[in-house]
Scaffold this active site. Structure first.
Site, PDB file in Angstrom:
ATOM      1  NE  ARG A  86       4.010  -4.206 -24.097  1.00 19.29           N
ATOM      2  CZ  ARG A  86       3.416  -4.887 -24.725  1.00 19.29           C
ATOM      3  NH1 ARG A  86       2.975  -6.220 -24.545  1.00 19.29           N
ATOM      4  NH2 ARG A  86       2.760  -4.765 -25.843  1.00 19.29           N
TER       5      ARG A  86
ATOM      6  CE  LYS B 193      21.314   4.006 -10.725  1.00 19.19           C
ATOM      7  NZ  LYS B 193      21.618   5.045 -10.450  1.00 19.19           N
TER       8      LYS B 193
ATOM      9  CD  GLU C  95      31.897   2.496  -8.275  1.00 17.60           C
ATOM     10  OE1 GLU C  95      31.532   3.132  -7.302  1.00 17.60           O
ATOM     11  OE2 GLU C  95      31.875   2.714  -9.358  1.00 17.60           O
TER      12      GLU C  95
ATOM     13  CE  LYS D  16      24.912  -0.392  -6.415  1.00 18.82           C
ATOM     14  NZ  LYS D  16      24.791  -0.331  -7.973  1.00 18.82           N
TER      15      LYS D  16
ATOM     16  CD  GLU E 183      20.865   8.012  -7.822  1.00 18.64           C
ATOM     17  OE1 GLU E 183      20.430   7.193  -9.049  1.00 18.64           O
ATOM     18  OE2 GLU E 183      21.580   8.980  -7.967  1.00 18.64           O
TER      19      GLU E 183
ATOM     20  NE  ARG F 180      20.838   3.172  -7.295  1.00 15.08           N
ATOM     21  CZ  ARG F 180      20.437   1.979  -7.481  1.00 15.08           C
ATOM     22  NH1 ARG F 180      18.768   1.376  -6.974  1.00 15.08           N
ATOM     23  NH2 ARG F 180      20.609   1.099  -8.710  1.00 15.08           N
TER      24      ARG F 180
ATOM     25  CG  ASN G 255      25.423   9.291  -6.943  1.00 15.59           C
ATOM     26  OD1 ASN G 255      26.507   7.980  -8.024  1.00 15.59           O
ATOM     27  ND2 ASN G 255      24.294   9.756  -7.709  1.00 15.59           N
TER      28      ASN G 255
ATOM     29  CG  HIS H 136      30.042   8.507  -8.410  1.00 15.36           C
ATOM     30  ND1 HIS H 136      30.621   7.906  -7.615  1.00 15.36           N
ATOM     31  CD2 HIS H 136      29.216   7.392  -9.434  1.00 15.36           C
ATOM     32  CE1 HIS H 136      31.284   6.125  -8.125  1.00 15.36           C
ATOM     33  NE2 HIS H 136      30.357   5.795  -8.668  1.00 15.36           N
TER      34      HIS H 136
ATOM     35  CG  HIS I  23      29.539  10.314 -13.536  1.00 16.81           C
ATOM     36  ND1 HIS I  23      28.807  10.303 -12.661  1.00 16.81           N
ATOM     37  CD2 HIS I  23      29.357   9.184 -13.913  1.00 16.81           C
ATOM     38  CE1 HIS I  23      28.228   8.900 -12.731  1.00 16.81           C
ATOM     39  NE2 HIS I  23      28.715   8.047 -13.063  1.00 16.81           N
TER      40      HIS I  23
ATOM     41  CG  HIS J 216      32.803   3.845 -13.830  1.00 21.27           C
ATOM     42  ND1 HIS J 216      32.308   5.395 -13.206  1.00 21.27           N
ATOM     43  CD2 HIS J 216      32.448   3.729 -11.982  1.00 21.27           C
ATOM     44  CE1 HIS J 216      30.946   5.417 -13.052  1.00 21.27           C
ATOM     45  NE2 HIS J 216      31.343   3.997 -11.847  1.00 21.27           N
TER      46      HIS J 216
HETATM   47  N1  LIG Z   1      24.479  -0.410 -13.387  1.00 16.79           N
HETATM   48  C1  LIG Z   1      25.236   0.303 -12.548  1.00 16.79           C
HETATM   49  O1  LIG Z   1      24.679   0.430 -11.204  1.00 16.79           O
HETATM   50  C2  LIG Z   1      26.628   0.250 -13.170  1.00 16.79           C
HETATM   51  C3  LIG Z   1      27.706   0.697 -12.177  1.00 16.79           C
HETATM   52  C4  LIG Z   1      28.505   1.137 -12.387  1.00 16.79           C
HETATM   53  C5  LIG Z   1      29.090   0.306 -13.824  1.00 16.79           C
HETATM   54  N2  LIG Z   1      28.144   0.511 -14.939  1.00 16.79           N
HETATM   55  C6  LIG Z   1      29.056   0.257 -16.213  1.00 16.79           C
HETATM   56  O2  LIG Z   1      29.733  -1.354 -16.129  1.00 16.79           O
HETATM   57  C7  LIG Z   1      30.703  -1.503 -17.200  1.00 16.79           C
HETATM   58  C8  LIG Z   1      31.978  -0.977 -16.414  1.00 16.79           C
HETATM   59  O3  LIG Z   1      31.916  -1.994 -16.106  1.00 16.79           O
HETATM   60  P1  LIG Z   1      33.690  -3.115 -16.232  1.00 16.79           P
HETATM   61  O4  LIG Z   1      33.898  -2.283 -15.819  1.00 16.79           O
HETATM   62  O5  LIG Z   1      33.382  -4.456 -15.488  1.00 16.79           O
HETATM   63  O6  LIG Z   1      33.207  -3.541 -17.477  1.00 16.79           O
HETATM   64  P2  LIG Z   1      33.559  -4.553 -19.099  1.00 16.79           P
HETATM   65  O7  LIG Z   1      32.539  -4.823 -18.537  1.00 16.79           O
HETATM   66  O8  LIG Z   1      33.800  -3.864 -20.283  1.00 16.79           O
HETATM   67  O9  LIG Z   1      34.703  -5.451 -18.291  1.00 16.79           O
HETATM   68  C9  LIG Z   1      36.203  -5.459 -18.592  1.00 16.79           C
HETATM   69  C10 LIG Z   1      36.908  -5.671 -19.107  1.00 16.79           C
HETATM   70  O10 LIG Z   1      37.457  -6.496 -18.990  1.00 16.79           O
HETATM   71  C11 LIG Z   1      36.938  -8.215 -19.913  1.00 16.79           C
HETATM   72  N3  LIG Z   1      36.103  -9.620 -18.234  1.00 16.79           N
HETATM   73  C12 LIG Z   1      35.574  -8.747 -17.439  1.00 16.79           C
HETATM   74  N4  LIG Z   1      35.530 -10.278 -16.978  1.00 16.79           N
HETATM   75  C13 LIG Z   1      36.492 -10.576 -17.237  1.00 16.79           C
HETATM   76  C14 LIG Z   1      37.066 -12.067 -16.681  1.00 16.79           C
HETATM   77  N5  LIG Z   1      36.648 -12.820 -15.409  1.00 16.79           N
HETATM   78  N6  LIG Z   1      37.601 -12.243 -17.207  1.00 16.79           N
HETATM   79  C15 LIG Z   1      38.729 -12.186 -17.714  1.00 16.79           C
HETATM   80  N7  LIG Z   1      38.211 -10.952 -18.613  1.00 16.79           N
HETATM   81  C16 LIG Z   1      37.115 -10.117 -18.123  1.00 16.79           C
HETATM   82  C17 LIG Z   1      35.783  -7.735 -20.001  1.00 16.79           C
HETATM   83  O11 LIG Z   1      35.692  -8.631 -21.373  1.00 16.79           O
HETATM   84  C18 LIG Z   1      35.743  -6.283 -21.224  1.00 16.79           C
HETATM   85  O12 LIG Z   1      37.051  -6.250 -21.610  1.00 16.79           O
HETATM   86  C19 LIG Z   1      30.550   0.301 -18.020  1.00 16.79           C
HETATM   87  O13 LIG Z   1      28.696   0.240 -18.748  1.00 16.79           O
HETATM   88  C20 LIG Z   1      29.460   1.155 -16.558  1.00 16.79           C
HETATM   89  O14 LIG Z   1      28.475   1.955 -17.359  1.00 16.79           O
HETATM   90  C21 LIG Z   1      27.300   0.105 -13.715  1.00 16.79           C
HETATM   91 ZN   LIG Z   2      30.541   4.086  -9.905  1.00 15.10          ZN
END
Ligand SMILES: NC(=O)c1ccc[n+]([C@@H]2O[C@H](COP(=O)([O-])OP(=O)(O)OC[C@H]3O[C@@H](n4cnc5c(N)ncnc54)[C@H](O)[C@@H]3O)[C@@H](O)[C@H]2O)c1
Ligand SMILES: [Zn+2]
Length: 565
Positions: free
Chosen positions: A323, A345, A387, A429, A439, A444, A448, A451, A455, A468
């Site tokens: 939990r 999130k 972003e 942020k 949100e 917040r 978007n 977005h 999206h 993204h």
């Molecule tokens: N929670 C939120 O508010 C929020 C906001 C935006 C995106 N997201 C989520 O984030 C994800 C996308 O994030 P992302 O683009 O970081 O994707 P990711 O975590 O998949 O990273 C992209 C790639 O880069 C690699 N990588 C990351 N950091 C690295 C580093 N320093 N050195 C070498 N390789 C590295 C990872 O292994 C992966 O292959 C999605 O799942 C999306 O839904 C969440």
């Molecule tokens: Zn975003």
């Protein structure tokens, strides 16, 4: 009437209370006392050590005891610690036993005075990076508490001697009357509506405040070296369960683990495959099994080391296992640093829908080591810029100008510039999330920007054609164009936005072959749909986003026509 026989100087750390207390005491023929000296003598440890070993709450109690003791020192000028009046019992004993004089200064002045004082002394890197931000934050947070004083000296343009003279003049001409005025104690001991958090997070870049908790975000080049210390302060955990993905673990796992171990934390780690497919309930079940086999407890911490995927996934696991276990986010991708790691999130993907199973679950700390971006694949770095550009457009004209002037240096990860820009993004942020955690209050929603269609493009491309941040870039192009056509967004701004997105190497259009029906379908599914009406974030100007559902359908279709042609 009784003449007060004590004066307590309050004000932020570094404003000059000790020096001024000494000068005032000399003029009055009294003693000067540093409250910190008393409590250090009582505790037999330095302030930092008390904070580290016992946490801020315990420190505040020790400090309150010192003030209770000081309340019997006749004829003394007391320099209070910066946070002393934040704690109600301390504030009360100060007010009841002495005149309260607040020394006020701008953050810039405070930093200048501290630098002058600390010249030649080595300072921790994080502190040097963020002294101004920190002073600003402390002053903002505590303004309402510092305002509870008998007298305030605006010290910016003054020398210590002038400040002291001002305090003495007040004491001699109005001190007795001020101290005896009716209702004084009630007035000065009331609890201000905004009370700063008692948080054990020195050198934070920013504090994120949510209803479910307050936590620091640290942004620095080399911050992983501090991961252990920050985790320990934020969670008090003795054991950490590090979750990372293959690519990140190979590059940065060792640095993270050794930092945690150096802080005296026992570490076990678990690596999941890289890629968004790992954000699944199946993968979560495997990690639950691992945590169970390790006998993880609620007082242990989860540390998420990786991009947004690892951040979202680990936050979800942390929020659900037992939990809720404390989680520290150590983002390593640009997108994760400026977006995913901040705001709580968390989610996994399910049944083909992204982020559909999840919860709002705030971390205990965010530690963004900007240097980890050196190994981030180029496309992911550029994606994150989407972003960053968005933050500038919705909130910060100055940041937009910096991006326009120095985008190449930023993409080359010039350390100082990159750290500053990312710190600013995290502040933006963080500020938005602090205003509107779930949100619901509208603010917040402004995040978007780009977005709504973003999206839709992302989904229509099967989450593969466009990343993204790339989809958001195209979404911003679309939102700019929509805004221009409905007379909300100035054409110059649309052009500035386009130029910057192009310069960053982000796409201006969706890739060919994206299916229009899928865009339509995705639009209807978008989370930003409120009561059937599509909501659009549009820019009236830089930093002036508005939300409207009043966009004619044919305008959207016309913009889609252009983008898909
Ligand atoms: N929670 C939120 O508010 C929020 C906001 C935006 C995106 N997201 C989520 O984030 C994800 C996308 O994030 P992302 O683009 O970081 O994707 P990711 O975590 O998949 O990273 C992209 C790639 O880069 C690699 N990588 C990351 N950091 C690295 C580093 N320093 N050195 C070498 N390789 C590295 C990872 O292994 C992966 O292959 C999605 O799942 C999306 O839904 C969440
Ligand atoms: Zn975003």
């Amino acid at each position: 009437m009784t003449a007060p026989t004590r004066i307590t100087l309050t004000g932020v750390f570094g404003v000059g209370k000790t020096t001024v207390a000494h000068l005032v005491a000399r003029q009055l023929g009294w003693d000067s006392v540093d409250a910190d000296d008393i409590l250090v003598a009582n505790a037999g440890k330095e302030v930092a050590q008390i904070f580290e070993e016992q946490g801020e709450a315990a420190f505040r109690q020790i400090e309150a005891d010192a003030f209770a003791q000081l309340a019997t020192h006749e004829r003394s000028v007391i320099a209070a610690g910066g946070g002393a009046p934040v704690f109600e019992p301390t504030r009360r004993s100060i007010v009841e036993s002495s005149l309260v004089v607040c020394l006020k200064a701008t953050p810039e002045t405070v930093v200048q005075r501290m630098e002058a004082k600390e010249q030649g002394r080595p300072r921790p890197m994080l502190a040097a990076d963020n002294a101004l931000a920190r002073a600003r934050r402390l002053i903002d947070q505590r303004a309402a508490v510092y305002a509870l004083a008998d007298f305030t000296v605006e010290t910016d343009a003054m020398t210590p001697e002038e400040i002291a003279a001002e305090v003495v003049r007040f004491y001699q001409t109005r001190g007795e009357r001020a101290f005896n005025r009716p209702g004084r104690v009630e007035q000065l001991t009331r609890t201000p509506s905004i009370l700063p958090p008692i948080l054990d997070a020195p050198n934070a870049t920013t504090i994120i405040r949510t209803a479910s908790g307050e936590y620091p975000a640290h942004v620095a080049w080399g911050a992983l070296a501090h991961l252990g210390d920050i985790t320990k302060r934020a969670t008090r955990a003795r054991r950490a369960f590090l979750i990372s993905d293959e690519a990140v673990m190979a590059q940065w796992g060792e640095a993270a683990i050794s930092s945690l171990r150096e802080a005296g934390i026992e570490v076990a780690s678990h690596t999941i495959p890289s890629g968004d497919a790992s954000k699944s309930l199946q993968q979560a079940a495997e990690v639950y099994d691992w945590l169970a086999s390790q006998r993880a407890e609620r007082r242990d911490a989860i540390v998420a080391l990786g991009g947004g995927m690892v951040n979202d996934f680990s936050g979800f696991v942390a929020g659900t296992y037992l939990r809720g276990m404390p989680v520290v986010q150590a983002p390593t991708s640009l997108l994760a640093m400026v977006d995913a790691s901040i705001g709580g999130k968390t989610a996994v993907n399910h049944a083909g829908a992204k982020n559909i199973v999840g919860l709002f679950y705030q971390p205990k700390a965010v530690v963004a080591d900007v240097a980890t971006l050196k190994t981030l694949p180029r496309r992911a770095l550029i994606e994150g810029m989407g972003e960053v550009i968005k933050h500038a457009l919705i909130r910060d004209a100055e940041l937009l100008t910096v991006l326009e002037a120095r985008l190449d240096d930023l993409l080359a990860l010039e350390p100082e510039l990159t750290t500053q820009v990312l710190a600013r993004n995290v502040q933006i942020k963080g500020a938005v999330v602090s205003e509107d955690e779930r949100e619901t209050g509208g603010v917040r929603e402004l995040l978007n920007y780009g977005h709504t269609l973003g999206h839709a493009f992302e989904a229509a491309g099967g989450y593969e054609a466009l990343l993204h941040g790339e989809a958001v870039a195209v979404g911003m192009i679309a939102a700019g164009e929509i805004g221009r056509r409905v007379g909300i967004t100035p054409a110059v701004l649309v052009e500035r936005q386009r130029a910057l997105i192009e310069h960053a190497g982000l796409p201006l259009k969706p890739p060919t072959g994206i299916d229009r029906d899928r865009i339509h379908a995705a639009l209807a599914l978008d989370k930003k749909v409120v009561a059937g009406g599509q909501r659009w974030v549009l820019l009236e100007d830089v930093g002036r986003p508005i939300v409207t559902s009043d966009v004619p359908k044919d305008v959207i279709e016309a913009v889609l026509d252009d983008l898909l042609s």
